[in-house]
Every structure is written in structure tokens, then in C-alpha cells.
Design a protein around this motif. Structure first.
Motif, PDB file in Angstrom:
ATOM      1  N   ALA A 137       4.062  43.132  37.682  1.00 26.34           N
ATOM      2  CA  ALA A 137       3.978  43.858  36.416  1.00 26.34           C
ATOM      3  C   ALA A 137       4.601  43.063  35.278  1.00 26.34           C
ATOM      4  CB  ALA A 137       4.652  45.222  36.550  1.00 26.34           C
ATOM      5  N   LYS A 138       5.667  42.326  35.557  1.00 22.17           N
ATOM      6  CA  LYS A 138       6.349  41.563  34.502  1.00 22.17           C
ATOM      7  C   LYS A 138       5.481  40.433  33.944  1.00 22.17           C
ATOM      8  CE  LYS A 138       8.748  38.469  37.755  1.00 22.17           C
ATOM      9  NZ  LYS A 138       8.008  37.272  37.353  1.00 22.17           N
ATOM     10  N   ASP A 139       4.468  40.023  34.730  1.00 24.51           N
ATOM     11  CA  ASP A 139       3.579  38.953  34.280  1.00 24.51           C
ATOM     12  C   ASP A 139       2.288  39.481  33.651  1.00 24.51           C
ATOM     13  OD1 ASP A 139       5.384  37.083  35.235  1.00 24.51           O
ATOM     14  OD2 ASP A 139       4.421  36.954  37.205  1.00 24.51           O
ATOM     15  N   ARG A 140       2.170  40.788  33.513  1.00 29.46           N
ATOM     16  CA  ARG A 140       0.980  41.395  32.919  1.00 29.46           C
ATOM     17  C   ARG A 140       1.230  41.624  31.428  1.00 29.46           C
ATOM     18  NH1 ARG A 140      -2.640  44.338  37.077  1.00 29.46           N
ATOM     19  NH2 ARG A 140      -2.006  43.311  39.024  1.00 29.46           N
ATOM     20  N   SER A 141       0.304  41.207  30.609  1.00 31.24           N
ATOM     21  CA  SER A 141       0.516  41.143  29.157  1.00 31.24           C
ATOM     22  C   SER A 141       0.521  42.505  28.470  1.00 31.24           C
ATOM     23  CB  SER A 141      -0.573  40.276  28.521  1.00 31.24           C
ATOM     24  OG  SER A 141      -0.624  39.006  29.108  1.00 31.24           O
ATOM     25  N   TYR A 142      -0.206  43.476  29.032  1.00 35.28           N
ATOM     26  CA  TYR A 142      -0.414  44.728  28.319  1.00 35.28           C
ATOM     27  C   TYR A 142       0.237  45.907  29.029  1.00 35.28           C
ATOM     28  CZ  TYR A 142      -4.035  41.710  26.394  1.00 35.28           C
ATOM     29  OH  TYR A 142      -4.708  40.650  25.837  1.00 35.28           O
ATOM     30  N   LEU A 143       0.687  46.849  28.230  1.00 33.15           N
ATOM     31  CA  LEU A 143       1.258  48.083  28.778  1.00 33.15           C
ATOM     32  C   LEU A 143       0.159  48.987  29.320  1.00 33.15           C
ATOM     33  CD1 LEU A 143       3.698  50.028  29.164  1.00 33.15           C
ATOM     34  CD2 LEU A 143       3.159  50.923  26.868  1.00 33.15           C
ATOM     35  N   LEU A 144      -0.892  49.185  28.511  1.00 31.02           N
ATOM     36  CA  LEU A 144      -1.956  50.125  28.871  1.00 31.02           C
ATOM     37  C   LEU A 144      -3.280  49.638  28.308  1.00 31.02           C
ATOM     38  CD1 LEU A 144      -2.730  53.045  29.946  1.00 31.02           C
ATOM     39  CD2 LEU A 144      -2.367  53.801  27.585  1.00 31.02           C
ATOM     40  N   THR A 145      -4.344  49.720  29.116  1.00 27.01           N
ATOM     41  CA  THR A 145      -5.665  49.332  28.617  1.00 27.01           C
ATOM     42  C   THR A 145      -6.745  50.284  29.128  1.00 27.01           C
ATOM     43  OG1 THR A 145      -6.238  47.837  30.457  1.00 27.01           O
ATOM     44  CG2 THR A 145      -5.021  46.888  28.601  1.00 27.01           C
ATOM     45  N   PHE A 146      -7.863  50.215  28.446  1.00 26.54           N
ATOM     46  CA  PHE A 146      -9.093  50.902  28.833  1.00 26.54           C
ATOM     47  C   PHE A 146     -10.228  50.215  28.093  1.00 26.54           C
ATOM     48  CE2 PHE A 146     -12.514  53.838  27.866  1.00 26.54           C
ATOM     49  CZ  PHE A 146     -12.745  54.461  29.082  1.00 26.54           C
ATOM     50  N   ARG A 147     -11.296  49.919  28.803  1.00 25.97           N
ATOM     51  CA  ARG A 147     -12.500  49.389  28.140  1.00 25.97           C
ATOM     52  C   ARG A 147     -13.683  50.185  28.661  1.00 25.97           C
ATOM     53  NH1 ARG A 147     -16.854  45.679  28.675  1.00 25.97           N
ATOM     54  NH2 ARG A 147     -17.238  44.414  26.808  1.00 25.97           N
ATOM     55  N   GLY A 148     -14.339  50.898  27.764  1.00 24.60           N
ATOM     56  CA  GLY A 148     -15.452  51.729  28.186  1.00 24.60           C
ATOM     57  C   GLY A 148     -16.335  52.097  27.015  1.00 24.60           C
ATOM     58  N   THR A 149     -17.141  53.116  27.215  1.00 26.33           N
ATOM     59  CA  THR A 149     -18.079  53.549  26.184  1.00 26.33           C
ATOM     60  C   THR A 149     -17.971  55.053  25.968  1.00 26.33           C
ATOM     61  OG1 THR A 149     -19.839  53.853  27.825  1.00 26.33           O
ATOM     62  CG2 THR A 149     -19.701  51.705  26.734  1.00 26.33           C
ATOM     63  N   ARG A 150     -18.533  55.471  24.861  1.00 23.68           N
ATOM     64  CA  ARG A 150     -18.583  56.906  24.575  1.00 23.68           C
ATOM     65  C   ARG A 150     -19.944  57.235  23.976  1.00 23.68           C
ATOM     66  NH1 ARG A 150     -16.139  54.843  19.902  1.00 23.68           N
ATOM     67  NH2 ARG A 150     -16.742  55.868  17.949  1.00 23.68           N
ATOM     68  N   SER A 151     -20.298  58.506  24.000  1.00 20.89           N
ATOM     69  CA  SER A 151     -21.551  58.973  23.409  1.00 20.89           C
ATOM     70  C   SER A 151     -21.287  60.333  22.785  1.00 20.89           C
ATOM     71  CB  SER A 151     -22.635  59.081  24.486  1.00 20.89           C
ATOM     72  OG  SER A 151     -22.381  60.195  25.334  1.00 20.89           O
ATOM     73  N   PRO A 152     -22.246  60.887  22.054  1.00 20.28           N
ATOM     74  CA  PRO A 152     -22.022  62.229  21.498  1.00 20.28           C
ATOM     75  C   PRO A 152     -21.719  63.273  22.567  1.00 20.28           C
ATOM     76  CG  PRO A 152     -23.888  61.180  20.431  1.00 20.28           C
ATOM     77  CD  PRO A 152     -23.506  60.287  21.571  1.00 20.28           C
ATOM     78  N   GLY A 153     -22.156  63.014  23.807  1.00 21.40           N
ATOM     79  CA  GLY A 153     -21.906  63.973  24.876  1.00 21.40           C
ATOM     80  C   GLY A 153     -20.637  63.725  25.666  1.00 21.40           C
ATOM     81  N   SER A 154     -19.856  62.706  25.287  1.00 23.56           N
ATOM     82  CA  SER A 154     -18.628  62.399  26.012  1.00 23.56           C
ATOM     83  C   SER A 154     -17.594  63.493  25.842  1.00 23.56           C
ATOM     84  CB  SER A 154     -18.034  61.074  25.509  1.00 23.56           C
ATOM     85  OG  SER A 154     -18.878  59.992  25.809  1.00 23.56           O
ATOM     86  N   ASP A 155     -16.656  63.556  26.797  1.00 24.25           N
ATOM     87  CA  ASP A 155     -15.569  64.528  26.674  1.00 24.25           C
ATOM     88  C   ASP A 155     -14.674  64.129  25.502  1.00 24.25           C
ATOM     89  OD1 ASP A 155     -12.824  63.247  28.024  1.00 24.25           O
ATOM     90  OD2 ASP A 155     -14.687  62.309  28.658  1.00 24.25           O
ATOM     91  N   GLN A 156     -13.831  65.057  25.071  1.00 22.02           N
ATOM     92  CA  GLN A 156     -13.014  64.835  23.876  1.00 22.02           C
ATOM     93  C   GLN A 156     -11.993  63.713  24.069  1.00 22.02           C
ATOM     94  OE1 GLN A 156     -13.378  66.189  20.763  1.00 22.02           O
ATOM     95  NE2 GLN A 156     -15.283  66.921  21.701  1.00 22.02           N
ATOM     96  N   THR A 157     -11.558  63.494  25.297  1.00 27.71           N
ATOM     97  CA  THR A 157     -10.594  62.417  25.537  1.00 27.71           C
ATOM     98  C   THR A 157     -11.159  61.073  25.110  1.00 27.71           C
ATOM     99  OG1 THR A 157      -9.604  63.609  27.398  1.00 27.71           O
ATOM    100  CG2 THR A 157      -9.186  61.247  27.267  1.00 27.71           C
TER     101      THR A 157
END
Length: 203
Positions: free
Chosen positions: A59-79
Motif C-alpha cells: 500500500a505504501k508504494d501505491r500512488s493513489y488513495l482512492l480510484t474509480f474508472r467507469g462510465t455513466r448514462s442517464p439510467g445510471s444510479d445516483q452514486t
């Protein structure tokens, strides 16, 4: 009947079954329909793989605290629609591009953020983010479930599951000891919460 098992394994919205006494083994089970001690919640298997050396990156060698890469659409949930509020461009990267509407590829956009989010989305590599993140977001896919859970685990990152009413898979192991369920905390406070998470438990 009591001697039957119904398997449902699809990356699609899950519908409840009238199964009587049959066991349901399914991905995406929710608290609304899950029968504890009878049904089996299954994971979607990862579509990407990593070597043992890659997933053991400390974990100490990982650059980011938190990530997500994805997509959304008009029908996606609010999150998904509000993930951009987490993005700070530094240790929290959550590019979520616009997709799946009118056959377009997302570059035109259906809201005022689409163009900006598309630029950030193209900058990042999905597997690269997983391997360089201490924590990785897991949100709803087409149903309560997502390929992301097993992919995050495969990369050696810690899943942060933000899905209400989702019945976790892997019931024969204590999955709650290696993932974080954060359905009760607001997105705006998630980064602060993870920063204060005990370092010893992320190593």
C-alpha cells in the motif's frame, strides 16, 4: 423443488425468481429477495488478470488513495452520477465518462460535465489505476453487482463497496474483513474517512 438449484450468472439487472424450495445461486442478490441459509450470492468473475507480483504491491508504494474508472448514462444510479464530486485530480481519481445513449460514444454528452469527464477518462488506464490504488470504489453495475469487486481484489487493492442492499458473495470467507462497506457514509466524507483509516489495516 427442494432438489433443484437455479443458477443465474449474467451481467444484467437481476430479477427475483419464484423458486419455491429451490436454491438460487445468483450474482447481484439483494436483501429484498435473498433467503439467508438457502440462496447463494455469487461474484462476477474478473475480466482482467494480474500477476502475483503485481497484486502484492504494498500500500505504501501505491500512488493513489482512492480510484474509480467507469462510465455513466442517464439510467445510471445516483452514486455514479455524483462520483465527480470525489475527484480531486491528486490522490483521488474517479473519471466517469458518459456512455450508452443514442448510440453515441460519449464525446457529445448529455449533461454539462460530459466533455470534461471524457478528457479525464481518456487520461487514465483502468488496470493501472487498480494497481496503484490503496482503495478502489465498487458501485452498482447493471444491477447490484459488478465485475469490479473481483477485479479490485485481483489487483490487491481494498474494495470500498458503495451499494445499498447488496448481498456480498464469498459467504464461506469473512469478506467483511478485507472490504469496506460504506453505504451509510456520504460521498463527500469518503475521502476523509479513508485518510483516517488505520494504516496497519491497509498493509
Amino acid at each position: 423443488g427442494s432438489n433443484h438449484i437455479l443458477f443465474e450468472f449474467s451481467d444484467a439487472p437481476c430479477l427475483p425468481y419464484e423458486s419455491d424450495e429451490a436454491i438460487i445461486a445468483s450474482v447481484g442478490l439483494s436483501d429484498f429477495h435473498y433467503r439467508r441459509g438457502v440462496d447463494v450470492s455469487m461474484p462476477l468473475f474478473a475480466m482482467v488478470t494480474f500477476s502475483q507480483h503485481q497484486r502484492r504491491k504494498p500500500a505504501k508504494d501505491r500512488s493513489y488513495l482512492l480510484t474509480f474508472r467507469g462510465t455513466r448514462s442517464p439510467g445510471s444510479d445516483q452514486t455514479r452520477k455524483h462520483l465527480w464530486k470525489l475527484h480531486n485530480g491528486k490522490d483521488i481519481l474517479v473519471p466517469c465518462a458518459c456512455r450508452w445513449y443514442n448510440g453515441d460514444d460519449g464525446t457529445g454528452g448529455y449533461d454539462e460535465r460530459c466533455s470534461e469527464d471524457e478528457v479525464e477518462f481518456q487520461k487514465q488506464n483502468y488496470t493501472g489505476l487498480l494497481l496503484n490504488s490503496k482503495f478502489s470504489l465498487v458501485v452498482e453495475g447493471f444491477g447490484y453487482h459488478s465485475f469490479r469487486l473481483t477485479e479490485v481484489l485481483a489487483a490487491g487493492s481494498i474494495p470500498v463497496i458503495v451499494v445499498d442492499y447488496y448481498v456480498l458473495p464469498f459467504q464461506v470467507i469473512k469478506l467483511t474483513e478485507i472490504v469496506l462497506l460504506q453505504t451509510g457514509i456520504g460521498l463527500s466524507r469518503l475521502g476523509f474517512f479513508l485518510c483516517s483509516y488505520p494504516r496497519a489495516q491497509t498493509s
